[in-house]
Design a protein around this motif. Structure first.
Motif, PDB file in Angstrom:
ATOM      1  N   VAL A  15       0.840  -1.203   0.000  1.00 30.66           N
ATOM      2  CA  VAL A  15       0.000   0.000   0.000  1.00 30.66           C
ATOM      3  C   VAL A  15       0.873   1.251   0.000  1.00 30.66           C
ATOM      4  O   VAL A  15       0.605   2.211  -0.738  1.00 30.66           O
ATOM      5  CB  VAL A  15      -0.971  -0.013   1.201  1.00 30.66           C
ATOM      6  N   LEU A  16       1.930   1.258   0.813  1.00 27.88           N
ATOM      7  CA  LEU A  16       2.830   2.411   0.843  1.00 27.88           C
ATOM      8  C   LEU A  16       3.482   2.650  -0.519  1.00 27.88           C
ATOM      9  O   LEU A  16       3.590   3.792  -0.984  1.00 27.88           O
ATOM     10  CB  LEU A  16       3.919   2.204   1.889  1.00 27.88           C
ATOM     11  N   MET A  17       3.929   1.567  -1.163  1.00 30.79           N
ATOM     12  CA  MET A  17       4.568   1.689  -2.466  1.00 30.79           C
ATOM     13  C   MET A  17       3.584   2.229  -3.505  1.00 30.79           C
ATOM     14  O   MET A  17       3.897   3.153  -4.257  1.00 30.79           O
ATOM     15  CB  MET A  17       5.095   0.334  -2.920  1.00 30.79           C
ATOM     16  N   HIS A  18       2.387   1.669  -3.524  1.00 31.97           N
ATOM     17  CA  HIS A  18       1.388   2.101  -4.494  1.00 31.97           C
ATOM     18  C   HIS A  18       0.968   3.550  -4.220  1.00 31.97           C
ATOM     19  O   HIS A  18       0.775   4.333  -5.156  1.00 31.97           O
ATOM     20  CB  HIS A  18       0.195   1.157  -4.459  1.00 31.97           C
ATOM     21  N   HIS A  19       0.831   3.914  -2.951  1.00 29.86           N
ATOM     22  CA  HIS A  19       0.479   5.281  -2.572  1.00 29.86           C
ATOM     23  C   HIS A  19       1.527   6.263  -3.098  1.00 29.86           C
ATOM     24  O   HIS A  19       1.192   7.307  -3.663  1.00 29.86           O
ATOM     25  CB  HIS A  19       0.364   5.378  -1.049  1.00 29.86           C
ATOM     26  N   GLY A  20       2.794   5.920  -2.922  1.00 28.83           N
ATOM     27  CA  GLY A  20       3.861   6.792  -3.410  1.00 28.83           C
ATOM     28  C   GLY A  20       3.851   6.956  -4.918  1.00 28.83           C
ATOM     29  O   GLY A  20       4.066   8.062  -5.434  1.00 28.83           O
TER      30      GLY A  20
END
Length: 149
Positions: free
Chosen positions: A87-92
């Motif tokens: 989720v963090l990677m996709h959010h970034g």
């Protein structure tokens, strides 16, 4: 001013909605992470009695021993961590893409505005100041909207 900002954010509605959902998912995973560690220590290591609904769910899958509980909570903790980092990677990625598109559109708008100004304005205004404003104003607005700085 607020209406002007909303006008430029309107084409990015989808990205902003995705960012909101991803932010909510990030909060959920951050809240779930300590639960997995607490369950691991309390129920698998110490052997404290589990709530009836958790015990019934685990027994339905045949997990009743301490070793099975240990493995289950370790796998659950790892899955929560992996999902959180995904989720963090996709959010970034979504945030960077939306921010770059917003800056591009704002710079195009500002450049069109500068070109439409009278020639007298350009003789009074130093060229360096105009170029500086074209570069920094859009970037400042992007920082304000997407990073809150």
């Amino acid at each position: 001013m607020f209406r002007w900002v909303l006008q430029h954010l309107r084409p990015h509605r989808f990205e902003l909605a995705v960012l909101s959902v991803l932010s909510l998912a990030e909060v959920i995973f951050r809240a779930a992470n300590p639960w997995a560690l607490k369950s691991l220590v309390d129920y698998a290591v110490i052997g404290a009695p589990m709530p009836d609904d958790v015990a019934a769910l685990l027994s339905r899958f045949g997990i009743t021993s301490r070793g099975g509980l240990l493995l289950t909570f370790v796998v659950a903790s790892a899955a929560i961590q992996l999902a959180h980092h995904f989720v963090l990677m996709h959010h970034g990625r979504v945030q960077a893409r939306a921010a770059q598109q917003l800056v591009l559109r704002l710079r195009q708008h500002l450049f069109t505005h500068v070109q439409s100004l009278a020639l007298a304005h350009h003789t009074r205004m130093p060229t360096g100041a105009t170029v500086y404003h074209l570069e920094s104003d859009a970037a400042c607005l992007e920082h304000l909207i997407f990073r809150g700085l």
